[in-house]
Motif scaffolding. Structure first.
Motif, PDB file in Angstrom:
ATOM      1  N   LEU A  59       0.870  -1.076   0.023  1.00  0.00           N
ATOM      2  CA  LEU A  59      -0.056   0.024  -0.069  1.00  0.00           C
ATOM      3  C   LEU A  59       0.954   1.162  -0.043  1.00  0.00           C
ATOM      4  CD1 LEU A  59      -2.821   1.160   0.524  1.00  0.00           C
ATOM      5  CD2 LEU A  59      -2.160   1.274   2.966  1.00  0.00           C
ATOM      6  N   THR A  60       1.991   1.245   0.804  1.00  0.00           N
ATOM      7  CA  THR A  60       2.726   2.378   1.003  1.00  0.00           C
ATOM      8  C   THR A  60       3.416   2.542  -0.293  1.00  0.00           C
ATOM      9  OG1 THR A  60       2.978   1.935   3.364  1.00  0.00           O
ATOM     10  CG2 THR A  60       4.643   3.374   2.383  1.00  0.00           C
ATOM     11  N   SER A  61       4.064   1.419  -0.870  1.00  0.00           N
ATOM     12  CA  SER A  61       4.869   1.619  -2.228  1.00  0.00           C
ATOM     13  C   SER A  61       3.903   2.175  -3.278  1.00  0.00           C
ATOM     14  CB  SER A  61       5.268   0.200  -2.597  1.00  0.00           C
ATOM     15  OG  SER A  61       6.154  -0.446  -1.632  1.00  0.00           O
ATOM     16  N   GLY A  62       2.854   1.609  -3.275  1.00  0.00           N
ATOM     17  CA  GLY A  62       1.770   2.041  -4.515  1.00  0.00           C
ATOM     18  C   GLY A  62       1.386   3.708  -4.444  1.00  0.00           C
ATOM     19  N   PHE A  63       1.322   3.999  -3.107  1.00  0.00           N
ATOM     20  CA  PHE A  63       1.023   5.392  -2.704  1.00  0.00           C
ATOM     21  C   PHE A  63       2.276   6.345  -3.076  1.00  0.00           C
ATOM     22  CE2 PHE A  63       0.417   9.018  -0.111  1.00  0.00           C
ATOM     23  CZ  PHE A  63      -0.869   9.521  -0.495  1.00  0.00           C
ATOM     24  N   LEU A  64       3.534   6.021  -2.838  1.00  0.00           N
ATOM     25  CA  LEU A  64       4.755   6.588  -3.136  1.00  0.00           C
ATOM     26  C   LEU A  64       4.890   6.724  -4.474  1.00  0.00           C
ATOM     27  CD1 LEU A  64       6.765   5.662  -0.043  1.00  0.00           C
ATOM     28  CD2 LEU A  64       5.805   7.868  -0.365  1.00  0.00           C
ATOM     29  N   LEU A  65       4.681   5.563  -5.296  1.00  0.00           N
ATOM     30  CA  LEU A  65       4.703   5.589  -6.472  1.00  0.00           C
ATOM     31  C   LEU A  65       3.758   6.640  -7.278  1.00  0.00           C
ATOM     32  CD1 LEU A  65       5.401   1.888  -7.496  1.00  0.00           C
ATOM     33  CD2 LEU A  65       7.042   3.680  -7.703  1.00  0.00           C
ATOM     34  N   THR A  66       2.879   6.455  -6.865  1.00  0.00           N
ATOM     35  CA  THR A  66       1.768   7.504  -7.450  1.00  0.00           C
ATOM     36  C   THR A  66       2.355   9.122  -7.069  1.00  0.00           C
ATOM     37  OG1 THR A  66      -0.034   6.105  -6.869  1.00  0.00           O
ATOM     38  CG2 THR A  66      -0.823   8.474  -7.314  1.00  0.00           C
ATOM     39  N   MET A  67       2.734   9.148  -6.076  1.00  0.00           N
ATOM     40  CA  MET A  67       3.406  10.684  -5.743  1.00  0.00           C
ATOM     41  C   MET A  67       4.613  10.813  -6.846  1.00  0.00           C
ATOM     42  SD  MET A  67       3.212  11.181  -1.595  1.00  0.00           S
ATOM     43  CE  MET A  67       4.263  12.713  -1.829  1.00  0.00           C
ATOM     44  N   ALA A  68       5.490   9.764  -7.003  1.00  0.00           N
ATOM     45  CA  ALA A  68       6.624   9.891  -7.708  1.00  0.00           C
ATOM     46  C   ALA A  68       6.209  10.336  -9.213  1.00  0.00           C
ATOM     47  CB  ALA A  68       7.528   8.770  -7.677  1.00  0.00           C
ATOM     48  N   VAL A  69       5.037  10.311  -9.536  1.00  0.00           N
ATOM     49  CA  VAL A  69       4.414  10.601 -10.972  1.00  0.00           C
ATOM     50  C   VAL A  69       3.696  12.010 -10.812  1.00  0.00           C
ATOM     51  CG1 VAL A  69       2.811  10.056 -12.926  1.00  0.00           C
ATOM     52  CG2 VAL A  69       4.152   8.278 -11.647  1.00  0.00           C
ATOM     53  N   VAL A  70       3.083  12.254  -9.677  1.00  0.00           N
ATOM     54  CA  VAL A  70       2.160  13.564  -9.889  1.00  0.00           C
ATOM     55  C   VAL A  70       2.938  14.624  -9.544  1.00  0.00           C
ATOM     56  CG1 VAL A  70       0.309  14.329  -8.521  1.00  0.00           C
ATOM     57  CG2 VAL A  70      -0.050  12.403  -9.064  1.00  0.00           C
ATOM     58  N   ILE A  71       3.871  14.642  -8.289  1.00  0.00           N
ATOM     59  CA  ILE A  71       4.489  15.873  -8.055  1.00  0.00           C
ATOM     60  C   ILE A  71       5.448  16.254  -9.172  1.00  0.00           C
ATOM     61  CG2 ILE A  71       6.388  16.612  -6.502  1.00  0.00           C
ATOM     62  CD1 ILE A  71       5.031  15.181  -4.301  1.00  0.00           C
TER      63      ILE A  71
END
Length: 90
Positions: A59-71
């Motif tokens: 869950l944490t990895s997926g969320f951080l990967l999403t942030m790595a794209v969005v930011i």
């Protein structure tokens, strides 16, 4: 830098750019705030939802990967549509 290549400083933002910039800034702030909340609540989420540590890590990895794209995308769009001379300007 020659005088010809300097911006005049009188550039006008494209129509609707101010609203888009505001939305992008707020979105980036919310993503960072969500990551902070997730970091603090991880242990309690795992216990309350009855999930394993491995699931919480995914869950944490997926969320951080999403942030790595969005930011970075937000940064690119802000740079692209903010008035003024920059490396991304037309």
């Amino acid at each position: 830098m020659t005088e010809e290549s300097k911006g005049s400083g009188d550039e006008v933002a494209p129509r609707g750019a101010t609203m888009m910039i505001a939305v992008l800034v707020v979105s980036a702030f919310v993503m960072i705030l969500n990551e902070t909340v997730l970091s603090v609540a991880l242990r309690d989420l795992g216990v309350d939802l009855g999930v394993s540590t491995t699931t919480v890590q995914w869950l944490t990895s997926g969320f951080l990967l999403t942030m790595a794209v969005v930011i970075p995308t937000t940064g690119f769009l802000l740079e692209r549509f903010t008035p003024g001379r920059s490396s991304w300007s037309r």
